[in-house]
Design a protein around this motif. Structure first.
Motif, PDB file in Angstrom:
ATOM      1  N   TYR A  21      -6.814  10.811   0.637  1.00  0.00           N
ATOM      2  CA  TYR A  21      -5.771  10.861   1.657  1.00  0.00           C
ATOM      3  C   TYR A  21      -4.702  11.901   1.348  1.00  0.00           C
ATOM      4  CZ  TYR A  21      -7.573   6.398   3.419  1.00  0.00           C
ATOM      5  OH  TYR A  21      -8.358   5.404   3.942  1.00  0.00           O
ATOM      6  N   ASN A  67       0.814  -1.224   0.000  1.00  0.00           N
ATOM      7  CA  ASN A  67       0.000   0.000   0.000  1.00  0.00           C
ATOM      8  C   ASN A  67       0.841   1.265   0.000  1.00  0.00           C
ATOM      9  OD1 ASN A  67      -2.402  -1.455   0.030  1.00  0.00           O
ATOM     10  ND2 ASN A  67      -2.664  -1.294   2.248  1.00  0.00           N
ATOM     11  N   ARG A  75     -12.876   7.027   5.543  1.00  0.00           N
ATOM     12  CA  ARG A  75     -12.816   7.929   4.391  1.00  0.00           C
ATOM     13  C   ARG A  75     -13.962   8.929   4.273  1.00  0.00           C
ATOM     14  NH1 ARG A  75     -10.751   4.099  -0.603  1.00  0.00           N
ATOM     15  NH2 ARG A  75      -8.674   3.658   0.253  1.00  0.00           N
ATOM     16  N   SER A  92      -8.773   6.167  -2.756  1.00  0.00           N
ATOM     17  CA  SER A  92      -7.807   6.604  -1.750  1.00  0.00           C
ATOM     18  C   SER A  92      -7.209   7.978  -2.034  1.00  0.00           C
ATOM     19  CB  SER A  92      -6.686   5.566  -1.603  1.00  0.00           C
ATOM     20  OG  SER A  92      -6.086   5.275  -2.846  1.00  0.00           O
TER      21      SER A  92
END
Length: 178
Positions: free
Chosen positions: A89, A60, A140, A86
């Motif tokens: 982030y 990751n 998230r 993602s």
């Protein structure tokens, strides 16, 4: 007009995996007469392998560095951009996107994500060891809500209707001229 003064012309779609960013993005590009870019596809093209292969082989952290670089290097105009789930982030990347566009959060319920996300082992979702999709959702969603300009529910509706709602919200909020 120089590049630093260019008006906002991009629409950046953010949301959970399986929220419809890529699918809605293609239709939205047609509705708004814009180009379409999927940053997950860009990553695959740069790396020469699928997202899941990258995550499985490199982890990751490596994937995150590649994704952040792709987002930070983005410098297009007049595009609909489907980001990976993602992408949220990387706050600096999202802020950069906001300078040249509108960030739209495609909101889907946890139940909706579970119904749509059938290929978790091959999809390229960055999960930490032991983390579930529900954990990821809880982590998230506050970021999507905090960093978006517009929030649109993206379930139980026709894709074309969702695209029209996004375009109309941009018009109503005078975020840029369509």
């Amino acid at each position: 007009m120089n590049r630093t003064q260019s008006p906002k012309s991009n629409v950046i779609l953010v949301g959970m995996p399986a929220s419809g960013k890529s699918t809605i993005g293609v239709v939205l590009a047609k509705v708004m007469s814009k180009n379409f870019i999927d940053t997950d596809i860009t990553i695959q093209q740069i790396e020469g392998r699928t997202l899941q292969t990258i995550i499985d082989a490199e982890g990751n952290e490596y994937f995150g560095k590649v994704e952040e670089k792709v987002l930070m290097d983005f410098d297009e105009e007049n595009c609909i951009v489907a980001t990976g789930g993602s992408a949220i982030y990387y706050e600096k990347a999202i802020e950069k996107f906001k300078e040249k566009g509108v960030v739209v959060y495609l909101k889907v319920s946890p139940e909706g994500i579970h119904k749509r996300l059938h290929n978790l082992d091959t999809r390229g979702v960055t999960l930490k060891p032991g983390q579930t999709i529900d954990d990821l959702y809880a982590e998230r969603v506050p970021l999507y809500e905090k960093l978006c300009d517009i929030e649109v529910t993206a379930e139980n509706m026709d894709i074309w209707d969702i695209a029209e709602i996004i375009a109309e919200k941009i018009r109503q909020n005078k975020l840029f001229t369509i």
